[in-house]
Design a protein around this motif. Structure first.
Motif, PDB file in Angstrom:
ATOM      1  N   ALA A  56      10.967  69.109  23.973  1.00 16.49           N
ATOM      2  CA  ALA A  56       9.800  68.831  23.571  1.00 16.49           C
ATOM      3  C   ALA A  56      10.025  68.660  21.885  1.00 16.49           C
ATOM      4  O   ALA A  56       9.457  67.467  21.383  1.00 16.49           O
ATOM      5  CB  ALA A  56       9.512  70.561  23.497  1.00 16.49           C
ATOM      6  N   GLU A  62      15.802  64.344  28.214  1.00 11.94           N
ATOM      7  CA  GLU A  62      15.476  64.509  29.777  1.00 11.94           C
ATOM      8  C   GLU A  62      16.963  64.071  30.517  1.00 11.94           C
ATOM      9  O   GLU A  62      17.289  64.713  31.657  1.00 11.94           O
ATOM     10  CB  GLU A  62      13.737  64.162  29.963  1.00 11.94           C
ATOM     11  CG  GLU A  62      13.203  64.762  30.091  1.00 11.94           C
ATOM     12  CD  GLU A  62      11.528  65.185  30.568  1.00 11.94           C
ATOM     13  OE1 GLU A  62      11.988  64.532  31.436  1.00 11.94           O
ATOM     14  OE2 GLU A  62      10.808  64.078  30.225  1.00 11.94           O
ATOM     15  N   PRO A  90      10.150  70.653  29.919  1.00  6.01           N
ATOM     16  CA  PRO A  90      10.214  70.423  28.458  1.00  6.01           C
ATOM     17  C   PRO A  90       8.678  69.987  27.268  1.00  6.01           C
ATOM     18  O   PRO A  90       9.586  69.802  26.590  1.00  6.01           O
ATOM     19  CB  PRO A  90      10.675  68.478  28.820  1.00  6.01           C
ATOM     20  CG  PRO A  90       9.476  68.825  30.391  1.00  6.01           C
ATOM     21  CD  PRO A  90       9.274  69.715  30.964  1.00  6.01           C
ATOM     22  N   HIS A  91       8.133  71.406  27.777  1.00  5.59           N
ATOM     23  CA  HIS A  91       7.394  71.768  26.939  1.00  5.59           C
ATOM     24  C   HIS A  91       6.899  72.298  26.006  1.00  5.59           C
ATOM     25  O   HIS A  91       8.451  73.449  26.055  1.00  5.59           O
ATOM     26  CB  HIS A  91       5.490  71.930  28.103  1.00  5.59           C
ATOM     27  CG  HIS A  91       5.673  70.364  28.963  1.00  5.59           C
ATOM     28  ND1 HIS A  91       5.510  70.872  29.737  1.00  5.59           N
ATOM     29  CD2 HIS A  91       5.745  69.406  28.932  1.00  5.59           C
ATOM     30  CE1 HIS A  91       6.194  69.989  30.916  1.00  5.59           C
ATOM     31  NE2 HIS A  91       5.532  68.962  30.345  1.00  5.59           N
ATOM     32  N   GLY A  96       6.297  71.172  20.588  1.00  7.97           N
ATOM     33  CA  GLY A  96       6.351  69.863  20.925  1.00  7.97           C
ATOM     34  C   GLY A  96       6.592  68.487  19.796  1.00  7.97           C
ATOM     35  O   GLY A  96       5.573  68.064  18.990  1.00  7.97           O
ATOM     36  N   TYR A 100       5.197  66.162  24.764  1.00 12.03           N
ATOM     37  CA  TYR A 100       6.164  67.619  24.904  1.00 12.03           C
ATOM     38  C   TYR A 100       5.366  68.062  24.409  1.00 12.03           C
ATOM     39  O   TYR A 100       5.784  69.796  24.651  1.00 12.03           O
ATOM     40  CB  TYR A 100       7.527  67.406  24.783  1.00 12.03           C
ATOM     41  CG  TYR A 100       8.156  66.481  25.799  1.00 12.03           C
ATOM     42  CD1 TYR A 100       8.365  66.842  26.736  1.00 12.03           C
ATOM     43  CD2 TYR A 100       8.823  65.592  25.051  1.00 12.03           C
ATOM     44  CE1 TYR A 100       9.166  65.532  27.677  1.00 12.03           C
ATOM     45  CE2 TYR A 100       9.078  64.344  25.701  1.00 12.03           C
ATOM     46  CZ  TYR A 100       9.904  64.836  27.158  1.00 12.03           C
ATOM     47  OH  TYR A 100      10.223  63.487  27.575  1.00 12.03           O
TER      48      TYR A 100
END
Length: 190
Positions: A56, A62, A90-91, A96, A100
């Protein structure tokens, strides 16, 4: 239904390093491999649920995370242990960047990742555990209705007092938890 150990990653399986994403920086936490081997012998499957706010924040991608997770699984498979799946969030709601920066239901202590794993692998809630080193892991386990376990590795020592208040079992590491669980199985007659 299957019994599972749902695991946090950083500070539980591997040594806590801020925003770990490079294979060359990875190292297993003391007792992690031995503990996983013992738990596998007891018939548990493994899934990982991990907050990865470094994605984020733009620190890594990723793809970087997936590459590291695959490496971890390759190392474990050489020891006879398999992580069925790595779930990751992923947040981050405040820090973020772009897509994200969201409030999500997957970031622990929310239960989105656990619920997905429970559905996908038909996990028996009563016979399963959430093991982690952080209060967010424990809260996610409680909310998802699996037995929470705190390990003292990673950030675990910072949360001892709160765990004692909640009555959450505390272990030095994954291996000590696995040894204790094995004793329970020895006392069960079928």
């Amino acid at each position: 239904m299957r019994k599972a150990v749902i695991l946090d990653r950083d500070g539980t399986i591997n040594v806590e390093k801020d925003y770990l994403h490079r294979i060359e920086d990875f190292e297993f936490e003391k007792g992690a491999v031995e503990g996983l081997k013992l738990l596998a012998e007891l018939g548990y499957i493994f899934v990982v649920v991990t907050n990865q706010s470094g994605i984020a924040r733009g620190y890594y991608t990723e793809e970087d995370l997936i590459k590291l997770n695959n490496y971890i699984n390759e190392c474990l498979e050489k020891e006879g242990v398999k992580i069925e799946k790595f779930y990751y969030c992923p947040h981050h709601p405040e820090k973020g960047i772009g897509k994200y920066r969201v409030e999500c239901n997957c970031r622990k202590p929310n239960t989105g990742m656990l619920e997905e794993a429970i559905r996908e692998f038909n996990i028996d809630l009563e016979g399963s555990f959430m093991v982690g080193d952080n209060i967010s892991d424990i809260e996610a386990g409680i909310r998802a209705k699996v037995t929470p376990i705190l390990v003292k590795t990673g950030h675990g020592m910072e949360h001892i007092e709160k765990m004692n208040e909640l009555g959450v079992p505390i272990y030095e590491n994954l291996y000590e938890f696995a040894k204790d669980l094995k004793k329970v199985y020895k006392n069960i007659t079928i």
